[in-house]
Design an enzyme around this catalytic site. Structure first.
Site, short mmCIF file in Angstrom:
data_model
loop_
_atom_site.label_atom_id
_atom_site.label_comp_id
_atom_site.label_asym_id
_atom_site.label_seq_id
_atom_site.Cartn_x
_atom_site.Cartn_y
_atom_site.Cartn_z
N THR A 12 28.09 -4.74 0.97
CA THR A 12 28.33 -3.32 0.71
C THR A 12 27.15 -2.45 1.08
O THR A 12 27.32 -1.32 1.54
CB THR A 12 28.67 -3.13 -0.79
OG1 THR A 12 29.87 -3.82 -1.07
CG2 THR A 12 28.84 -1.67 -1.15
N ASP A 56 31.11 -9.48 5.29
CA ASP A 56 31.41 -9.31 3.87
C ASP A 56 31.13 -10.70 3.29
O ASP A 56 31.56 -11.71 3.85
CB ASP A 56 32.88 -8.94 3.69
CG ASP A 56 33.23 -8.67 2.23
OD1 ASP A 56 33.67 -7.57 1.93
OD2 ASP A 56 33.08 -9.60 1.39
N SER A 57 30.43 -10.76 2.17
CA SER A 57 29.97 -12.08 1.72
C SER A 57 31.09 -13.00 1.26
O SER A 57 30.86 -14.18 1.00
CB SER A 57 28.90 -11.94 0.63
OG SER A 57 29.48 -11.60 -0.60
N ASP A 89 29.23 -10.34 -3.78
CA ASP A 89 30.32 -11.23 -4.22
C ASP A 89 29.90 -12.70 -4.28
O ASP A 89 30.24 -13.41 -5.23
CB ASP A 89 31.55 -11.10 -3.30
CG ASP A 89 32.27 -9.77 -3.50
OD1 ASP A 89 31.95 -9.06 -4.48
OD2 ASP A 89 33.15 -9.45 -2.69
N GLN A 274 33.39 -23.65 -19.26
CA GLN A 274 33.91 -22.32 -18.91
C GLN A 274 33.14 -21.21 -19.62
O GLN A 274 33.22 -20.06 -19.23
CB GLN A 274 35.40 -22.24 -19.30
CG GLN A 274 36.25 -23.17 -18.48
CD GLN A 274 37.71 -23.16 -18.89
OE1 GLN A 274 38.19 -22.22 -19.51
NE2 GLN A 274 38.43 -24.21 -18.54
N1 ASP Z 1 32.56 -7.42 -0.79
C1 ASP Z 1 31.15 -7.11 -0.78
C2 ASP Z 1 30.40 -8.35 -0.32
O1 ASP Z 1 30.19 -9.25 -1.07
C3 ASP Z 1 30.69 -6.68 -2.14
C4 ASP Z 1 29.23 -6.32 -2.23
O2 ASP Z 1 28.46 -6.37 -1.31
O3 ASP Z 1 28.81 -5.94 -3.33
O4 ASP Z 1 30.05 -8.42 0.84
#
Ligand code: ASP
Length: 344
Positions: A12, A56-57, A89, A274
């Site tokens: 992000t 995107d991760s 993520d 958990q």
């Molecule tokens: N979907 C994004 C990612 O993990 C979320 C983030 O960066 O906070 O690349």
């Protein structure tokens, strides 16, 4: 002058809204740099390597972890510290994987990212990036202050392999329920030296193999034999059993027999809870006694992220099951609250 290598993987922090769909999409590193003119005022020599394409991760995987570890290995002696810009993520998985792959680490590897893109007015990205750079360059008595893989986010520095992504909507995206903070940023940057790992005396060595043959069996009341069977009979070499409370599971015969058969077939079953906080305590209740007796491995207070990546790391080694199980229950990189780290 302090030299820092920034590795930009995506996330992000550098995303922009696609002009047509409006969907957040990774953008190149210029997006990050152009939005932080403050970087020029930092008295560091910054070098940036950008992934191409940026991710995107959610698309992160073990092959990319190996590439990241290789990049750090290749440039280890040229830089005082490393900052990895990464989507939040799967950041805790990447931090955990790197902690196992980078043995004998004596320099900071700080992962950070943000909840809002760096181009947005209310973004958390600038503070995260600038303070991550300060942490990566911090020294005490001429030595790196935080010689470990860590995550900096929302004014807090965490041990990477103790961290979980906790929130998708607040700036405090991460927590470390079973291990204290390594540092906090307020008016001053306050380091908690007692929680920070000492630089390892061992020579720096990068392990570049991971074996992703891992499956996950998360328990819930009502889970049926077919579901359990599908997982334990899969071709995965190891199964993470996500149990209730302090490591407890149903005591029905069909369930215990399925696990026992898997173990008899040479599979490893690793018990983690958990619960986010606390530890597995095999044998505390009747509902974990049989697991202990059949040879289920105790994951103690490991996070799910650390359990997955530690298994991938250890499964890639040419070791038998008894050594594998011993190492899983041993604190290798500060991922467990158990004493006695051992060499691998
Ligand atoms: N979907 C994004 C990612 O993990 C979320 C983030 O960066 O906070 O690349």
């Amino acid at each position: 002058m302090t030299r820092i290598l920034i590795i930009y993987t995506g996330g992000t922090i550098g995303m922009v809204n696609d002009a047509v769909t409006g969907v957040l999409t990774p953008f190149d590193f210029s997006q990050v740099i152009n939005n932080v003119p403050e970087l020029k005022r930092l008295n560091y020599q910054l070098t940036a390597h950008s992934f191409s394409p940026v991710l995107d991760s959610s698309n992160m995987n073990p092959e990319i972890w190996i590439k990241l570890a290789q990049q750090i290995e290749q440039h280890y002696h040229e830089f005082d510290g490393f900052v990895i810009l990464h989507g939040s993520d799967t950041m805790a998985f990447t931090a955990s994987a790197l902690s196992f792959m980078l043995q004998g680490l004596a320099k900071p590897v700080v992962l950070t990212g943000s909840q809002l893109p760096i181009g947005e007015i209310r973004t958390d990205a600038k503070e995260n990036l600038i303070t991550a750079l300060e942490i990566a360059s911090a020294k005490k008595d001429g030595k790196p202050r935080v010689p470990e893989v860590c995550i900096y986010f929302d004014f807090q520095l965490y041990r990477g392999n103790r961290t979980i992504k906790y929130s998708s909507s607040t700036f405090e995206a991460f927590r470390s329920p079973n291990y204290p903070l390594l540092a906090e940023a307020g008016v001053h940057l306050r380091f908690y030296d007692a929680s920070i790992r000492n630089a390892e005396a061992r020579v720096f060595q990068v392990y570049k193999e991971l074996e992703p043959s891992v499956a996950v069996l998360k328990l819930y009341p009502g889970i049926n034999a077919n579901t359990v069977q599908a997982i334990v009979a899969s071709d995965a070499r190891a199964i993470i059993l996500e149990t209730f409370g302090s490591g407890n599971a149903p005591t029905q015969k069909w369930f215990l027999d399925s696990l026992q058969t898997a173990i008899a077939n040479g599979k490893t079953i690793l018990n983690i809870s958990q619960c986010k906080e606390g530890t597995v305590d095999l044998g505390r209740y009747d509902t974990s006694m049989e697991l202990k007796e059949m040879g289920v491995v105790n994951g103690y207070d490991m996070t799910f992220e650390a359990a997955v990546t530690k298994l991938m790391f250890l499964l890639s080694k040419d070791i038998g099951n008894s050594q594998l199980h011993r190492l899983l229950e041993t604190n290798l990189r500060g991922e467990l609250s158990r004493e006695h780290p051992v060499l691998v």
